[in-house]
Write a protein that holds these residues in place. Sequence first.
Motif, PDB file in Angstrom:
ATOM      1  N   GLU A  76      15.095  16.224 -44.454  1.00  0.00           N
ATOM      2  CA  GLU A  76      14.213  15.066 -44.257  1.00  0.00           C
ATOM      3  C   GLU A  76      14.656  13.890 -45.129  1.00  0.00           C
ATOM      4  OE1 GLU A  76      11.498  14.456 -42.337  1.00  0.00           O
ATOM      5  OE2 GLU A  76      11.486  16.403 -41.344  1.00  0.00           O
TER       6      GLU A  76
ATOM      7  N   LEU B 118      15.980   9.830 -44.057  1.00  0.00           N
ATOM      8  CA  LEU B 118      15.011   8.803 -44.397  1.00  0.00           C
ATOM      9  C   LEU B 118      15.557   7.426 -44.018  1.00  0.00           C
ATOM     10  CD1 LEU B 118      12.228   8.731 -45.725  1.00  0.00           C
ATOM     11  CD2 LEU B 118      13.359   8.270 -47.894  1.00  0.00           C
ATOM     12  N   GLY B 119      14.888   6.733 -43.151  1.00  0.00           N
ATOM     13  CA  GLY B 119      15.306   5.407 -42.709  1.00  0.00           C
ATOM     14  C   GLY B 119      16.327   5.396 -41.591  1.00  0.00           C
ATOM     15  N   VAL B 120      16.809   6.549 -41.164  1.00  0.00           N
ATOM     16  CA  VAL B 120      17.803   6.633 -40.085  1.00  0.00           C
ATOM     17  C   VAL B 120      17.099   6.471 -38.746  1.00  0.00           C
ATOM     18  CG1 VAL B 120      19.453   8.159 -38.924  1.00  0.00           C
ATOM     19  CG2 VAL B 120      19.358   8.101 -41.417  1.00  0.00           C
ATOM     20  N   THR B 121      17.690   5.665 -37.862  1.00  0.00           N
ATOM     21  CA  THR B 121      17.102   5.458 -36.532  1.00  0.00           C
ATOM     22  C   THR B 121      17.991   5.975 -35.404  1.00  0.00           C
ATOM     23  OG1 THR B 121      18.029   3.224 -36.456  1.00  0.00           O
ATOM     24  CG2 THR B 121      15.769   3.441 -37.269  1.00  0.00           C
TER      25      THR B 121
ATOM     26  N   THR C  35      27.987   3.424 -40.160  1.00  0.00           N
ATOM     27  CA  THR C  35      28.023   2.305 -41.095  1.00  0.00           C
ATOM     28  C   THR C  35      29.395   1.638 -41.100  1.00  0.00           C
ATOM     29  OG1 THR C  35      26.377   3.409 -42.477  1.00  0.00           O
ATOM     30  CG2 THR C  35      27.662   1.668 -43.517  1.00  0.00           C
TER      31      THR C  35
END
Length: 177
Positions: free
Chosen positions: A34, A38-41, A84
């Motif tokens: 988790e 976190l913050g991954v779309t 990225t």
Amino acid sequence: MKKLTILFAALTLCAGLWANELDDAKTAAVEEIELAILGVTDTDILGVATAAKTEVGEATTEEVVNSIKTFALTKINALFLIQTARQGIQNTEINQWIDGAFNDILRGGPDAKPGIDEIREKIMTVITSVQIGKEEGQAEALGTMGTPCTGCTAVEVTDGTTTVILYKPTNVGYIKK
């Protein structure tokens, strides 16, 4: 009979402790997964995490839990680094090559290729290639002013966190548009 009762009680206690350790390992693994997303779309990366959490829930030993977690975190990190690194790449061939590497990593399982070592090797190759491609693209777009040189005049232009260095400019001026 008393010895049998004591033995049964001891086995039951051991089984209970083992179950708690397994449950603790599962909880810790899910928490690490988790945290990694976190913050991954990106839906592909989120899919890797979801599948790993399901596999962790079905695992029957701590060793299997840790193996699933380690492999999932390696894949998630590799896929995120590729996403990225690829930002700003306009070249269709490079993007197709990056997509192929991304899909190889995405589709590989713990017993399939690529394994963890192959993923690490692939990610380093992709990132190095993308950096070279970006440098070549920048040099191509800027002409000779994009080719680094030592001991020559250079102009550094910064806008926030983005910096561009122009080498050997023949004229520098401020304009307002």
